[in-house]
Motif scaffolding. Structure first.
Motif, PDB file in Angstrom:
ATOM      1  N   GLU A 121      -5.704 -14.541 -12.828  1.00 18.63           N
ATOM      2  CA  GLU A 121      -6.488 -13.418 -13.334  1.00 18.63           C
ATOM      3  C   GLU A 121      -5.537 -12.390 -13.919  1.00 18.63           C
ATOM      4  O   GLU A 121      -4.375 -12.299 -13.531  1.00 18.63           O
ATOM      5  CB  GLU A 121      -7.310 -12.763 -12.218  1.00 18.63           C
ATOM      6  CG  GLU A 121      -8.463 -13.594 -11.717  1.00 18.63           C
ATOM      7  CD  GLU A 121      -9.631 -13.670 -12.687  1.00 18.63           C
ATOM      8  OE1 GLU A 121      -9.735 -12.823 -13.595  1.00 18.63           O
ATOM      9  OE2 GLU A 121     -10.441 -14.591 -12.532  1.00 18.63           O
ATOM     10  N   THR A 122      -6.061 -11.609 -14.843  1.00  9.48           N
ATOM     11  CA  THR A 122      -5.310 -10.507 -15.425  1.00  9.48           C
ATOM     12  C   THR A 122      -5.936  -9.209 -14.944  1.00  9.48           C
ATOM     13  O   THR A 122      -7.154  -9.034 -15.024  1.00  9.48           O
ATOM     14  CB  THR A 122      -5.356 -10.568 -16.961  1.00  9.48           C
ATOM     15  OG1 THR A 122      -4.820 -11.834 -17.372  1.00  9.48           O
ATOM     16  CG2 THR A 122      -4.548  -9.455 -17.579  1.00  9.48           C
ATOM     17  N   LEU A 123      -5.098  -8.329 -14.411  1.00 10.26           N
ATOM     18  CA  LEU A 123      -5.556  -7.035 -13.928  1.00 10.26           C
ATOM     19  C   LEU A 123      -4.959  -5.940 -14.805  1.00 10.26           C
ATOM     20  O   LEU A 123      -3.812  -6.048 -15.244  1.00 10.26           O
ATOM     21  CB  LEU A 123      -5.105  -6.814 -12.484  1.00 10.26           C
ATOM     22  CG  LEU A 123      -5.503  -7.880 -11.465  1.00 10.26           C
ATOM     23  CD1 LEU A 123      -4.825  -7.611 -10.135  1.00 10.26           C
ATOM     24  CD2 LEU A 123      -7.001  -7.911 -11.295  1.00 10.26           C
TER      25      LEU A 123
ATOM     26  N   CYS B 224       3.315 -14.929 -12.007  1.00  8.45           N
ATOM     27  CA  CYS B 224       2.461 -13.840 -11.521  1.00  8.45           C
ATOM     28  C   CYS B 224       3.271 -12.642 -11.027  1.00  8.45           C
ATOM     29  O   CYS B 224       4.381 -12.801 -10.519  1.00  8.45           O
ATOM     30  CB  CYS B 224       1.589 -14.326 -10.362  1.00  8.45           C
ATOM     31  SG  CYS B 224       0.419 -15.612 -10.820  1.00  8.45           S
ATOM     32  N   HIS B 225       2.663 -11.482 -11.150  1.00  7.10           N
ATOM     33  CA  HIS B 225       3.239 -10.270 -10.586  1.00  7.10           C
ATOM     34  C   HIS B 225       2.863 -10.117  -9.114  1.00  7.10           C
ATOM     35  O   HIS B 225       3.603  -9.510  -8.344  1.00  7.10           O
ATOM     36  CB  HIS B 225       2.746  -9.037 -11.352  1.00  7.10           C
ATOM     37  CG  HIS B 225       3.230  -8.992 -12.763  1.00  7.10           C
ATOM     38  ND1 HIS B 225       2.432  -9.321 -13.834  1.00  7.10           N
ATOM     39  CD2 HIS B 225       4.438  -8.680 -13.280  1.00  7.10           C
ATOM     40  CE1 HIS B 225       3.121  -9.198 -14.949  1.00  7.10           C
ATOM     41  NE2 HIS B 225       4.341  -8.820 -14.645  1.00  7.10           N
ATOM     42  N   LEU B 226       1.694 -10.644  -8.743  1.00  6.89           N
ATOM     43  CA  LEU B 226       1.261 -10.550  -7.362  1.00  6.89           C
ATOM     44  C   LEU B 226       0.364 -11.718  -7.005  1.00  6.89           C
ATOM     45  O   LEU B 226      -0.198 -12.378  -7.878  1.00  6.89           O
ATOM     46  CB  LEU B 226       0.530  -9.230  -7.089  1.00  6.89           C
ATOM     47  CG  LEU B 226      -0.826  -9.027  -7.740  1.00  6.89           C
ATOM     48  CD1 LEU B 226      -1.751  -8.387  -6.728  1.00  6.89           C
ATOM     49  CD2 LEU B 226      -0.684  -8.099  -8.939  1.00  6.89           C
ATOM     50  N   SER B 227       0.285 -11.955  -5.722  1.00  6.70           N
ATOM     51  CA  SER B 227      -0.552 -13.007  -5.178  1.00  6.70           C
ATOM     52  C   SER B 227      -1.563 -12.362  -4.242  1.00  6.70           C
ATOM     53  O   SER B 227      -1.204 -11.487  -3.450  1.00  6.70           O
ATOM     54  CB  SER B 227       0.318 -14.007  -4.417  1.00  6.70           C
ATOM     55  OG  SER B 227      -0.479 -14.942  -3.743  1.00  6.70           O
TER      56      SER B 227
ATOM     57  N   THR C  20      -0.579  -4.193 -17.491  1.00  7.21           N
ATOM     58  CA  THR C  20      -1.244  -5.480 -17.344  1.00  7.21           C
ATOM     59  C   THR C  20      -0.471  -6.298 -16.324  1.00  7.21           C
ATOM     60  O   THR C  20       0.739  -6.491 -16.457  1.00  7.21           O
ATOM     61  CB  THR C  20      -1.295  -6.226 -18.692  1.00  7.21           C
ATOM     62  OG1 THR C  20      -2.022  -5.416 -19.622  1.00  7.21           O
ATOM     63  CG2 THR C  20      -1.980  -7.573 -18.544  1.00  7.21           C
ATOM     64  N   LEU C  21      -1.172  -6.747 -15.307  1.00  9.17           N
ATOM     65  CA  LEU C  21      -0.555  -7.544 -14.243  1.00  9.17           C
ATOM     66  C   LEU C  21      -1.219  -8.912 -14.179  1.00  9.17           C
ATOM     67  O   LEU C  21      -2.436  -9.033 -14.293  1.00  9.17           O
ATOM     68  CB  LEU C  21      -0.717  -6.846 -12.890  1.00  9.17           C
ATOM     69  CG  LEU C  21      -0.136  -5.442 -12.767  1.00  9.17           C
ATOM     70  CD1 LEU C  21      -0.510  -4.842 -11.420  1.00  9.17           C
ATOM     71  CD2 LEU C  21       1.367  -5.469 -12.943  1.00  9.17           C
ATOM     72  N   ARG C  22      -0.412  -9.929 -13.970  1.00 10.39           N
ATOM     73  CA  ARG C  22      -0.931 -11.278 -13.766  1.00 10.39           C
ATOM     74  C   ARG C  22      -0.970 -11.537 -12.255  1.00 10.39           C
ATOM     75  O   ARG C  22       0.029 -11.341 -11.555  1.00 10.39           O
ATOM     76  CB  ARG C  22      -0.054 -12.303 -14.467  1.00 10.39           C
ATOM     77  CG  ARG C  22      -0.127 -12.220 -15.989  1.00 10.39           C
ATOM     78  CD  ARG C  22       0.753 -13.262 -16.667  1.00 10.39           C
ATOM     79  NE  ARG C  22       2.113 -13.329 -16.166  1.00 10.39           N
ATOM     80  CZ  ARG C  22       3.107 -12.522 -16.549  1.00 10.39           C
ATOM     81  NH1 ARG C  22       2.902 -11.584 -17.440  1.00 10.39           N
ATOM     82  NH2 ARG C  22       4.313 -12.673 -16.052  1.00 10.39           N
ATOM     83  N   ALA C  23      -2.135 -11.972 -11.797  1.00  9.57           N
ATOM     84  CA  ALA C  23      -2.317 -12.228 -10.372  1.00  9.57           C
ATOM     85  C   ALA C  23      -2.763 -13.669 -10.160  1.00  9.57           C
ATOM     86  O   ALA C  23      -3.417 -14.265 -11.010  1.00  9.57           O
ATOM     87  CB  ALA C  23      -3.363 -11.278  -9.790  1.00  9.57           C
ATOM     88  N   GLY C  24      -2.399 -14.195  -9.025  1.00  8.58           N
ATOM     89  CA  GLY C  24      -2.875 -15.503  -8.590  1.00  8.58           C
ATOM     90  C   GLY C  24      -3.707 -15.302  -7.337  1.00  8.58           C
ATOM     91  O   GLY C  24      -3.211 -14.788  -6.335  1.00  8.58           O
ATOM     92  N   PHE C  25      -4.983 -15.660  -7.419  1.00 11.51           N
ATOM     93  CA  PHE C  25      -5.889 -15.517  -6.292  1.00 11.51           C
ATOM     94  C   PHE C  25      -6.004 -16.853  -5.561  1.00 11.51           C
ATOM     95  O   PHE C  25      -6.526 -17.820  -6.104  1.00 11.51           O
ATOM     96  CB  PHE C  25      -7.271 -15.052  -6.764  1.00 11.51           C
ATOM     97  CG  PHE C  25      -7.303 -13.617  -7.181  1.00 11.51           C
ATOM     98  CD1 PHE C  25      -7.727 -12.633  -6.296  1.00 11.51           C
ATOM     99  CD2 PHE C  25      -6.898 -13.244  -8.450  1.00 11.51           C
ATOM    100  CE1 PHE C  25      -7.743 -11.298  -6.672  1.00 11.51           C
ATOM    101  CE2 PHE C  25      -6.908 -11.913  -8.842  1.00 11.51           C
ATOM    102  CZ  PHE C  25      -7.339 -10.938  -7.956  1.00 11.51           C
ATOM    103  N   ILE C  26      -5.482 -16.894  -4.345  1.00 10.95           N
ATOM    104  CA  ILE C  26      -5.508 -18.105  -3.521  1.00 10.95           C
ATOM    105  C   ILE C  26      -6.869 -18.221  -2.849  1.00 10.95           C
ATOM    106  O   ILE C  26      -7.364 -17.256  -2.266  1.00 10.95           O
ATOM    107  CB  ILE C  26      -4.395 -18.074  -2.450  1.00 10.95           C
ATOM    108  CG1 ILE C  26      -3.011 -18.054  -3.091  1.00 10.95           C
ATOM    109  CG2 ILE C  26      -4.538 -19.230  -1.465  1.00 10.95           C
ATOM    110  CD1 ILE C  26      -2.635 -19.342  -3.776  1.00 10.95           C
ATOM    111  N   GLY C  27      -7.473 -19.389  -2.931  1.00 13.00           N
ATOM    112  CA  GLY C  27      -8.769 -19.599  -2.302  1.00 13.00           C
ATOM    113  C   GLY C  27      -9.063 -21.066  -2.089  1.00 13.00           C
ATOM    114  O   GLY C  27      -8.265 -21.938  -2.412  1.00 13.00           O
ATOM    115  N   THR C  28     -10.226 -21.336  -1.551  1.00 16.80           N
ATOM    116  CA  THR C  28     -10.691 -22.683  -1.221  1.00 16.80           C
ATOM    117  C   THR C  28      -9.621 -23.421  -0.405  1.00 16.80           C
ATOM    118  O   THR C  28      -9.373 -24.606  -0.588  1.00 16.80           O
ATOM    119  CB  THR C  28     -11.079 -23.483  -2.488  1.00 16.80           C
ATOM    120  OG1 THR C  28     -11.764 -22.624  -3.408  1.00 16.80           O
ATOM    121  CG2 THR C  28     -12.022 -24.623  -2.144  1.00 16.80           C
ATOM    122  N   VAL C  29      -8.982 -22.681   0.479  1.00 18.21           N
ATOM    123  CA  VAL C  29      -7.942 -23.250   1.342  1.00 18.21           C
ATOM    124  C   VAL C  29      -8.649 -24.089   2.401  1.00 18.21           C
ATOM    125  O   VAL C  29      -9.378 -23.559   3.234  1.00 18.21           O
ATOM    126  CB  VAL C  29      -7.101 -22.124   1.991  1.00 18.21           C
ATOM    127  CG1 VAL C  29      -6.052 -22.698   2.930  1.00 18.21           C
ATOM    128  CG2 VAL C  29      -6.473 -21.250   0.915  1.00 18.21           C
TER     129      VAL C  29
END
Length: 131
Positions: free
Chosen positions: A69-71, A113-116, A77-86
């Motif tokens: 996702e881009t925030l 990514c800039h953040l997770s 502008t920050l690039r993020a990685g959203f961890i899910g469906t673990v």
């Protein structure tokens, strides 16, 4: 012997069914196509954001998704990685699949990514640096 890799488009039904099974077993019935149509809907193909652990028969034993996702924050502008469906198959828990899959995603995110971000119970993910 286990194989750890990104999911393929033709595996969408299998990894969606796997997530439905694992989450429904722990809680109430889940239908990821309805819950998260952006990722699991009929017309969505987000296979490349899913990492799988497969046994020698090709059966999924564990799964993690990382949605990019881009925030936009304070003009940045920050690039993020959203961890899910673990998710791990109940009979595969304790086999170390999450350690491998999370390490792979964390390494990839360091490059892109800039953040997770992780939605989940904090104590489950402290091992991976989430607090």
């Amino acid at each position: 012997m286990f194989e750890y890799r990104l999911a393929r488009p033709e595996e969408k039904e299998a990894y969606t069914d796997f997530a439905d099974f694992v989450f429904s077993k722990a809680h109430r019935p889940h239908d990821f196509e309805t819950l998260i149509p952006k990722v699991y809907g009929k017309d969505a193909d987000f296979s490349p954001i899913h990492r799988l652990a497969l046994n020698e028969k090709g059966q999924i034993r564990a799964l993690i998704a990382c949605l990019p996702e881009t925030l936009h924050v304070a003009g940045h502008t920050l690039r993020a990685g959203f961890i899910g469906t673990v998710s791990s198959h109940p009979r595969a828990r304790g086999e170390g699949h999450m350690k491998v899959l999370m390490a792979q995603w964390l390494e990839d995110m360091k490059k892109t990514c800039h953040l997770s971000v992780l939605g989940g119970q904090r104590q489950r993910y402290e091992y991976f640096g989430y607090t």
